[in-house]
Motif scaffolding. Structure first.
Motif, mmCIF file in Angstrom:
data_model
loop_
_atom_site.group_PDB
_atom_site.id
_atom_site.type_symbol
_atom_site.label_atom_id
_atom_site.label_comp_id
_atom_site.label_asym_id
_atom_site.label_seq_id
_atom_site.Cartn_x
_atom_site.Cartn_y
_atom_site.Cartn_z
ATOM 1 N N ILE A 112 -1.325 -1.062 10.272
ATOM 2 C CA ILE A 112 -0.152 -0.181 10.287
ATOM 3 C C ILE A 112 -0.347 0.989 9.325
ATOM 4 O O ILE A 112 -0.036 2.137 9.651
ATOM 5 C CB ILE A 112 1.114 -0.981 9.926
ATOM 6 N N SER A 113 -0.884 0.692 8.141
ATOM 7 C CA SER A 113 -1.122 1.749 7.164
ATOM 8 C C SER A 113 -2.110 2.784 7.697
ATOM 9 O O SER A 113 -1.888 3.993 7.586
ATOM 10 C CB SER A 113 -1.653 1.135 5.864
ATOM 11 N N ARG A 145 0.856 -1.181 0.000
ATOM 12 C CA ARG A 145 0.000 0.000 0.000
ATOM 13 C C ARG A 145 0.896 1.237 0.000
ATOM 14 O O ARG A 145 1.767 1.379 0.850
ATOM 15 C CB ARG A 145 -0.901 0.014 1.256
ATOM 16 N N GLY A 146 0.705 2.087 -0.987
ATOM 17 C CA GLY A 146 1.515 3.301 -1.082
ATOM 18 C C GLY A 146 0.713 4.427 -1.692
ATOM 19 O O GLY A 146 -0.345 4.216 -2.279
ATOM 20 N N LYS A 157 -1.676 -9.695 6.436
ATOM 21 C CA LYS A 157 -2.451 -8.693 5.706
ATOM 22 C C LYS A 157 -3.202 -7.773 6.657
ATOM 23 O O LYS A 157 -3.317 -6.571 6.418
ATOM 24 C CB LYS A 157 -3.422 -9.383 4.751
ATOM 25 N N ALA A 158 -3.715 -8.351 7.745
ATOM 26 C CA ALA A 158 -4.445 -7.542 8.730
ATOM 27 C C ALA A 158 -3.510 -6.546 9.404
ATOM 28 O O ALA A 158 -3.886 -5.388 9.649
ATOM 29 C CB ALA A 158 -5.089 -8.456 9.770
ATOM 30 N N GLU A 159 -2.280 -6.963 9.690
ATOM 31 C CA GLU A 159 -1.301 -6.064 10.315
ATOM 32 C C GLU A 159 -0.900 -4.948 9.354
ATOM 33 O O GLU A 159 -0.711 -3.799 9.780
ATOM 34 C CB GLU A 159 -0.074 -6.864 10.748
ATOM 35 N N ALA A 176 5.727 3.298 1.618
ATOM 36 C CA ALA A 176 4.929 2.139 1.213
ATOM 37 C C ALA A 176 4.866 1.176 2.385
ATOM 38 O O ALA A 176 5.841 1.026 3.130
ATOM 39 C CB ALA A 176 5.544 1.455 -0.003
ATOM 40 N N VAL A 177 3.726 0.543 2.571
ATOM 41 C CA VAL A 177 3.541 -0.410 3.662
ATOM 42 C C VAL A 177 3.101 -1.739 3.066
ATOM 43 O O VAL A 177 2.172 -1.791 2.251
ATOM 44 C CB VAL A 177 2.481 0.092 4.669
#
Length: 232
Positions: free
Chosen positions: A204-205, A112-113, A198-200, A131-132
């Motif tokens: 975090i994002s 994710r960015g 994926k949940a983390e 980006a995460v």
């Protein structure tokens, strides 16, 4: 009205591919050789296999050759896509916002960015992007190391304070010898070892976005026109 709609109609798929090919050939001298080689090699393999393993059966020979042709078309299209992407990035390399364009268009689903930087130097237009993904948090600096080192270290410490157990990786995109080119950013991210679920990643994002400046740079604003914030 009908004539207007016809005139604004988008070009067909074949015409689009031809335009992409022309653009790629213009900016990449070796593209044609790679594409032709990628197309011809599977056909040659198909012909050889048909000669040695078809036992004189014409139908089997034709099938092997057709399989080679289809494989050649597929390989050629894959090569064209990659070389076209590389040629497109070469046109914007070194310009402010180039890293954001890569994050917008080339990130895999596991990452994710944002195309907007999280920090910008208004005088030099150097920027830091984030980006995460399952590999943790990645900070990408855009500009010479001599100017972006302090910026990226400040962002790294900020992330470490908020998320002390999350790995943080830094990447430099710029004119330095050890910097990576634009087209290699997705590949570099893919090499980072996954440590999060994926949940983390989602948590975090969202956490990092909630801590950003309440008055972020509006989407679509040219980074070259962004002014540095005044010290209070």
């Amino acid at each position: 009205m009908a004539r207007k709609e016809k005139s604004t109609k988008e070009p067909g798929r074949l015409k689009q591919m031809w335009q992409v090919f022309q653009m790629t050939r213009r900016y990449d001298n070796r593209a044609v050789a790679y594409i032709v080689g990628g197309f011809a090699l599977p056909i040659i393999v198909g012909v050889l296999v048909s000669l040695f393993f078809s036992d004189g059966n014409v139908f089997t020979m034709v099938l092997w050759i057709l399989a080679g042709v289809l494989a050649g078309v597929l390989v050629a299209l894959i090569i064209l896509g990659r070389r076209a992407e590389r040629a497109a990035y070469s046109q914007i390399e070194g310009q402010p916002g180039a890293v954001g364009a890569v994050l917008r268009s080339s990130l895999k689903r596991s990452w994710r960015g944002s195309e907007m930087p999280i920090a910008v130097n208004g005088k030099t237009q150097d920027a830091i992007y984030r980006a995460v993904g399952r590999g943790g948090v990645v900070l990408i600096s855009e500009g010479p190391k001599s100017r972006t080192l302090r910026m990226i270290e400040e962002e790294r410490r900020r992330v470490a304070r908020v998320l002390p157990n999350v790995p943080v990786t830094t990447i430099t995109v710029g004119p330095d010898e050890d910097s990576i080119p634009l087209h290699k950013i997705p590949r570099r991210l893919a090499k980072i070892k996954p440590t999060l679920t994926k949940a983390e990643v989602l948590a975090i994002s969202n956490r990092l976005q909630s801590l950003e400046n309440p008055m972020p740079i509006p989407k679509g604003v040219d980074p070259m026109k962004v002014r540095a914030q005044r010290a209070r």
